[in-house]
Design an enzyme around this catalytic site. Structure first.
Site, short mmCIF file in Angstrom:
data_model
loop_
_atom_site.label_atom_id
_atom_site.label_comp_id
_atom_site.label_asym_id
_atom_site.label_seq_id
_atom_site.Cartn_x
_atom_site.Cartn_y
_atom_site.Cartn_z
N LYS A 98 0.84 -1.19 0.00
CA LYS A 98 0.00 0.00 0.00
C LYS A 98 0.89 1.24 0.00
O LYS A 98 2.00 1.22 0.50
CB LYS A 98 -0.91 -0.01 1.22
CG LYS A 98 -1.90 -1.15 1.16
CD LYS A 98 -2.81 -1.19 2.35
CE LYS A 98 -3.75 -2.37 2.14
NZ LYS A 98 -4.77 -2.46 3.14
N GLY A 112 -9.84 4.31 3.50
CA GLY A 112 -9.87 5.41 4.46
C GLY A 112 -9.62 6.78 3.85
O GLY A 112 -10.25 7.77 4.25
N SER A 163 -7.47 3.68 -1.41
CA SER A 163 -7.52 3.50 0.04
C SER A 163 -8.95 3.65 0.50
O SER A 163 -9.62 4.63 0.14
CB SER A 163 -6.65 4.57 0.72
OG SER A 163 -6.97 4.69 2.09
N HIS A 197 -3.36 1.88 5.10
CA HIS A 197 -2.85 3.17 4.64
C HIS A 197 -2.63 4.11 5.82
O HIS A 197 -1.68 4.88 5.83
CB HIS A 197 -3.83 3.78 3.62
CG HIS A 197 -3.89 3.03 2.33
ND1 HIS A 197 -4.85 2.07 2.08
CD2 HIS A 197 -3.11 3.08 1.23
CE1 HIS A 197 -4.66 1.57 0.87
NE2 HIS A 197 -3.60 2.18 0.32
#
Length: 128
Positions: A19, A90, A88, A49
Site C-alpha cells: 500500500k 480510508g 484507500s 494506509h
C-alpha cells in the site's frame, strides 16, 4: 526545526506489492501555509494506509502532513517496473498521475504504469 527541503519526495520499499499514500507536507501547520512538497510513501510492513500516515507523521514531526489518498504499488526491481493502482478505503484514491510523475523522477530508468484496477464498482443506478 526540521525543514521540508530535507525530506525525500519518494520513499517506497525496494521490492514487492504494498500500500502507498500520497501526502502533502507543510513546514508549518497546514491551516497556515501552502504545502511545501508532495510525498509518496509505501511500505510492506504497514497493513493499512493509515499505518503509513501515522509512521510518516511521527517521523517528520514537527512538520505537518496531510493524506491526499492512497493505492497500491507493485515494485519489480529486477525488471525495473513499477505499477501504481487501487485506492484507500480510508483516504480515497490518490491521483496516480501525480504519483507516477514523482516515482518516475525517483526511478528514471524504470517503466512506470498506472491503472484503475482495484477500484470499487460505481454505485448502482437508482433508475426505475
Amino acid at each position: 526545526m526540521a525543514s521540508a527541503a530535507n525530506v525525500p519526495v519518494v520513499d517506497i520499499d525496494p521490492e514487492g506489492v504494498f500500500k502507498y499514500i500520497l501526502i502533502n507536507l507543510y513546514d508549518k501547520n497546514r491551516s497556515e501555509s501552502e504545502p511545501q512538497k508532495v510525498l509518496v510513501r509505501g511500505y510492506k510492513r504497514c497493513n493499512y494506509h493509515s499505518d503509513i500516515f501515522d509512521e510518516v507523521q511521527a517521523k517528520l514531526s514537527p512538520l505537518d502532513c496531510e493524506p491526499l489518498g492512497g493505492g497500491r504499488i507493485s515494485h519489480d526491481a529486477e525488471n525495473k517496473k513499477i505499477h501504481i493502482y487501487g485506492y484507500s478505503q480510508g483516504y480515497g484514491k490518490a491521483d496516480h498521475e501525480i504519483t507516477a510523475k514523482l516515482v518516475k523522477e525517483a526511478y528514471p530508468a524504470y517503466t512506470i504504469t498506472i491503472s484503475d484496477e482495484g477500484l470499487p464498482p460505481p454505485p448502482a443506478c437508482p433508475c426505475k
